[in-house]
Motif scaffolding. Structure first.
Motif, mmCIF file in Angstrom:
data_model
loop_
_atom_site.group_PDB
_atom_site.id
_atom_site.type_symbol
_atom_site.label_atom_id
_atom_site.label_comp_id
_atom_site.label_asym_id
_atom_site.label_seq_id
_atom_site.Cartn_x
_atom_site.Cartn_y
_atom_site.Cartn_z
ATOM 1 N N TYR A 21 0.840 -1.191 0.000
ATOM 2 C CA TYR A 21 0.000 0.000 0.000
ATOM 3 C C TYR A 21 0.875 1.240 0.000
ATOM 4 C CZ TYR A 21 0.559 0.637 5.107
ATOM 5 O OH TYR A 21 1.054 0.838 6.370
ATOM 6 N N THR A 22 0.243 2.358 -0.352
ATOM 7 C CA THR A 22 0.932 3.640 -0.395
ATOM 8 C C THR A 22 0.203 4.597 0.532
ATOM 9 O OG1 THR A 22 1.566 3.208 -2.683
ATOM 10 C CG2 THR A 22 1.727 5.480 -1.929
ATOM 11 N N ASP A 61 -14.269 -1.964 -4.142
ATOM 12 C CA ASP A 61 -12.902 -1.497 -3.941
ATOM 13 C C ASP A 61 -12.850 -0.441 -2.840
ATOM 14 O OD1 ASP A 61 -11.991 -3.143 -5.945
ATOM 15 O OD2 ASP A 61 -11.808 -1.559 -7.445
ATOM 16 N N VAL A 62 -11.697 -0.342 -2.211
ATOM 17 C CA VAL A 62 -11.485 0.679 -1.189
ATOM 18 C C VAL A 62 -11.482 2.047 -1.886
ATOM 19 C CG1 VAL A 62 -9.888 1.578 0.543
ATOM 20 C CG2 VAL A 62 -10.146 -0.895 0.247
ATOM 21 N N SER A 117 -3.728 0.616 -2.652
ATOM 22 C CA SER A 117 -3.173 -0.688 -2.289
ATOM 23 C C SER A 117 -3.078 -1.542 -3.544
ATOM 24 C CB SER A 117 -4.043 -1.391 -1.235
ATOM 25 O OG SER A 117 -5.308 -1.705 -1.769
ATOM 26 N N ASN A 118 -2.285 -2.601 -3.472
ATOM 27 C CA ASN A 118 -2.139 -3.498 -4.610
ATOM 28 C C ASN A 118 -1.692 -4.868 -4.109
ATOM 29 O OD1 ASN A 118 -2.226 -4.270 -7.264
ATOM 30 N ND2 ASN A 118 -0.393 -3.167 -7.884
ATOM 31 N N PHE A 119 -2.090 -5.895 -4.830
ATOM 32 C CA PHE A 119 -1.752 -7.281 -4.521
ATOM 33 C C PHE A 119 -1.341 -7.943 -5.836
ATOM 34 C CE2 PHE A 119 -4.888 -5.679 -1.619
ATOM 35 C CZ PHE A 119 -4.484 -6.115 -0.375
ATOM 36 N N TYR A 120 -0.218 -8.676 -5.819
ATOM 37 C CA TYR A 120 0.250 -9.308 -7.061
ATOM 38 C C TYR A 120 1.275 -10.383 -6.740
ATOM 39 C CZ TYR A 120 3.865 -5.763 -6.286
ATOM 40 O OH TYR A 120 4.825 -4.969 -5.725
ATOM 41 N N GLY A 121 1.677 -11.112 -7.775
ATOM 42 C CA GLY A 121 2.623 -12.220 -7.645
ATOM 43 C C GLY A 121 1.853 -13.524 -7.640
ATOM 44 N N PRO A 141 -2.206 -7.945 -11.201
ATOM 45 C CA PRO A 141 -2.405 -7.142 -10.001
ATOM 46 C C PRO A 141 -3.886 -6.954 -9.671
ATOM 47 C CG PRO A 141 -1.884 -5.700 -11.832
ATOM 48 C CD PRO A 141 -1.782 -7.112 -12.344
ATOM 49 N N VAL A 142 -4.135 -6.748 -8.372
ATOM 50 C CA VAL A 142 -5.480 -6.486 -7.881
ATOM 51 C C VAL A 142 -5.407 -5.193 -7.066
ATOM 52 C CG1 VAL A 142 -7.463 -7.406 -6.636
ATOM 53 C CG2 VAL A 142 -5.882 -8.985 -7.762
ATOM 54 N N PRO A 143 -5.587 -4.037 -7.737
ATOM 55 C CA PRO A 143 -5.482 -2.767 -7.026
ATOM 56 C C PRO A 143 -6.710 -2.467 -6.178
ATOM 57 C CG PRO A 143 -5.954 -2.382 -9.343
ATOM 58 C CD PRO A 143 -5.770 -3.869 -9.172
ATOM 59 N N ASN A 144 -6.465 -1.891 -5.007
ATOM 60 C CA ASN A 144 -7.493 -1.349 -4.115
ATOM 61 C C ASN A 144 -8.543 -2.358 -3.655
ATOM 62 O OD1 ASN A 144 -6.113 1.074 -4.474
ATOM 63 N ND2 ASN A 144 -7.417 1.672 -6.182
ATOM 64 N N PHE A 145 -8.189 -3.634 -3.648
ATOM 65 C CA PHE A 145 -9.073 -4.712 -3.192
ATOM 66 C C PHE A 145 -9.349 -4.597 -1.693
ATOM 67 C CE2 PHE A 145 -9.114 -8.915 -1.102
ATOM 68 C CZ PHE A 145 -10.215 -9.505 -1.705
#
Length: 194
Positions: free
Chosen positions: A62-63, A155-156, A170-174, A178-182
């Motif tokens: 997240y940022t 989303d947030v 926020s972001n999720f990946y790997g 990617p899944v931004p702002n989940f």
């Protein structure tokens, strides 16, 4: 006599080095609640968020923006009960392009804070916080982590301001994404205000 003078000199040097110059005793510690309390308050059940352990992707990030001068002095996380291994924790001040990177293993039962090499922050700096599972995990459910997700599964709606902290994305990946702002990852930072 010479030994006493050396001892007194050492004590005086330690006293000078250990003091800051603003005479404010409240900022001489790494405040572990500085980011965790805003996360808990902003992403609460009262604000329509659920506390979950989910999102089976390797990197959770997240940022945020911190609107105070000081230093990030610790990172807090809690391993899921499916994983006892470590993570690469990366905290980047994207404004100054300075990064802390370290390998950490956290408690499975409580939010566990670990000291880091301090990362200087000036008011308004943008900080990226990232947790990546170490290679060698054996099951996909080991990649899950503690997140706060909207109860209606939307989303947030970043940005979200809570005190001196603004959560930006926020972001999720790997192994997917990617899944931004989940959701908002629950990765806390200790902060020492100058």
């Amino acid at each position: 006599m010479k030994t006493i003078k050396i001892l007194l000199f050492c004590i005086a040097a330690i006293a000078i080095v250990s003091c800051d110059n603003d005479n404010d005793p409240t900022n001489n510690v790494c405040d572990t609640s500085y980011v965790s309390t805003p996360i808990t308050n902003a992403f609460s059940l009262a604000n329509a968020y659920d506390d979950n352990v989910t999102m089976d992707l390797e990197t959770h990030e997240y940022t945020l923006q911190i609107n105070a001068n000081g230093e990030i002095c610790s990172v807090g996380y809690q391993n899921p009960n499916t994983y006892t291994g470590g993570y690469t924790m990366e905290i980047t001040n994207t404004t100054t392009n300075v990064t802390y990177t370290g390998t950490h293993t956290f408690s499975q039962t409580v939010l566990d804070y670990q000291s880091i090499t301090p990362l200087i922050v000036n008011t308004g700096d943008i900080i990226n916080v990232k947790r990546t599972i170490l290679p060698g995990y054996t099951m996909l459910n080991q990649t899950i982590g503690h997140v706060l997700r909207k109860s209606d599964y939307t989303d947030v709606p970043y940005p979200i301001t809570q005190g001196n902290v603004v959560f930006l994305s926020s972001n999720f990946y790997g192994t997917g994404g990617p899944v931004p702002n989940f959701a908002q990852p629950y990765i806390a930072l200790g902060f020492k205000v100058n």
